[in-house]
Design a protein around this motif. Structure first.
Motif, short mmCIF file in Angstrom:
data_model
loop_
_atom_site.label_atom_id
_atom_site.label_comp_id
_atom_site.label_asym_id
_atom_site.label_seq_id
_atom_site.Cartn_x
_atom_site.Cartn_y
_atom_site.Cartn_z
N SER A 242 38.46 41.38 71.57
CA SER A 242 37.06 41.96 72.79
C SER A 242 38.29 41.95 74.03
N ASP B 259 38.02 36.82 72.33
CA ASP B 259 38.97 37.26 71.25
C ASP B 259 39.91 38.14 71.69
N GLU B 260 41.15 38.46 71.51
CA GLU B 260 41.67 39.48 71.58
C GLU B 260 41.33 41.20 71.12
N ARG C 120 35.68 31.84 75.26
CA ARG C 120 36.74 32.19 74.95
C ARG C 120 36.37 33.40 74.72
N ARG D 274 33.45 39.80 65.42
CA ARG D 274 33.46 38.52 64.90
C ARG D 274 34.59 38.38 63.51
N ASP D 275 35.34 37.67 63.23
CA ASP D 275 36.38 37.54 62.50
C ASP D 275 37.30 39.33 62.37
N GLU D 276 37.64 39.86 63.14
CA GLU D 276 38.26 40.41 63.08
C GLU D 276 37.17 41.59 63.54
#
Ligand code: TXA
Ligand code: MG
Length: 327
Positions: free
Chosen positions: A88, A85-86, A83, A190-192
């Motif tokens: 990235s 993330d936003e 996946r 990682r975790d924004e």
């Protein structure tokens, strides 16, 4: 460090027919050296464990050091990343193709030899026509470390690749001198939170400005960015970084013949010095750095003192490589 090769395969110009030939080699599980905008890469099909194994063998690279996987489209990202993330995604939109590598959770399709057993895969889309065509014609993501023996200076032109590994690769595509001369910047989200795993050709300041967040520097975390060994990018010559000019005179007194490498020519009049740029422009310094390190060995120079640059922007990657070259 192995001696430079006298017998090697000649690089071939990165023309359409040669890129196609290179792609055929990649498809058959072979290994091809090719230009990117940062340094030359040693590429193989990222999804073929036997092909990837040859990269490790050719480079003499330890198996705990994962490879960067090169893609030519977002569709290809989805083939290898579990996946995205936003954050990235936004970074890809803004900085790809370009010298930014993004670490993402990997799919099963990526063999563990490619990622050195990690559950993540490092991805980048290079800003180089030859590289992009090669990936496209191969119809597979290409795993590629820099095309040098492990621990040695990264190549910024095709002749250096030939001299270092030319007797062991299937083909070398010659695309001239690389634009940036230092490797890509590696980050992970990682975790924004955004972490810098390796400073590189894209200054972190640009990422921070775009995302409006602070990029956190993750140092000494072997598990997250293995392969970041303290000594790397090193020529046979012993490299020193100058604290002040006394260091240079002291080393000269000690070793006699010491090469002096200065970041800019302007303002200096030493005929024997080696200059990395005319005016001190960081882009130019970065582009000439590895070639200069490499040339020390070619000239048989045993000791060299470098005057550093400020660790800001591209200067951060330049000093990172210099420090590693000096061990
Ligand atoms: O500019 C570049 O990035 C060049 C060109 C050829 O693309 N490639 C390059 O690859 O510098 P290499 O092998 O010299 O550097 C790969 C480094 C590893 O040593 C490791 O630090 C990091 O990328 N890396 C790779 N996969 C990773 C992962 N899954 N997690 C964290 N770090 C990773
Ligand atoms: Mg490397």
């Amino acid at each position: 460090v192995r001696p430079l090769r006298l017998m090697y395969k000649n690089p071939v110009p990165a023309r359409e027919e040669n890129i196609k030939k290179a792609a055929e080699i990649i498809k058959m599980g072979g290994v091809v050296a090719f230009p990117t905008e940062t340094v030359y890469g040693l590429g193989a099909n990222a999804l073929n464990p036997h092909a990837v194994a040859r990269i490790y063998e050719i480079k003499n690279r330890p198996s705990f050091d994962p490879l960067i996987v090169h893609v030519c489209s977002i569709e290809m990202v989805d083939r290898v990343a579990e996946r995205v993330d936003e954050i990235s995604k936004r970074l890809m939109g803004r900085f790809w193709p370009g010298p930014l590598t993004i670490v993402l959770p990997k799919r099963e399709t990526v063999p563990s030899i490619t990622t050195a057993g990690l559950e993540t895969v490092a991805l980048r889309m290079p800003a180089n026509e030859t590289a992009l065509k090669l990936i496209e014609y191969s119809s597979t993501p290409i795993a590629a470390p820099s095309a040098n023996p492990f621990g040695y200076v990264s190549p910024t032109n095709a002749l250096q690749v030939a001299e270092m590994l030319g007797d062991r690769v299937d083909l070398i595509l010659d695309g001239g001198k690389t634009t940036f001369g230092v490797e890509s910047t590696i980050i992970m989200v990682r975790d924004e939170r955004v972490f810098l795993l390796r400073p590189g050709a894209l200054p972190v300041e640009e990422i921070e400005e775009f995302l409006k967040v602070r990029v956190e520097v993750l140092e000494g975390e072997r598990v997250l960015s293995p392969g970041m060994l303290p000594k790397h990018y090193a020529p046979k010559a012993k490299v020193f970084i100058m604290g002040d000019w006394n260091d240079y005179y002291r080393l000269k007194a000690l070793y006699g013949n010491v090469a002096l490498v200065l970041p800019k020519r302007k303002g200096y009049y030493d005929l024997n010095a080696i200059y990395l740029s005319e005016e001190g422009e960081l882009r130019e310094i970065a582009a000439n750095l590895f070639e200069t390190l490499y040339s020390l060995d070619k000239k048989g120079i045993k000791f060299a003192v470098f005057k550093g640059v400020e660790e800001r922007g591209l200067g951060r990657a330049i000093m990172n490589r210099l420090k590693k070259a000096s061990g």
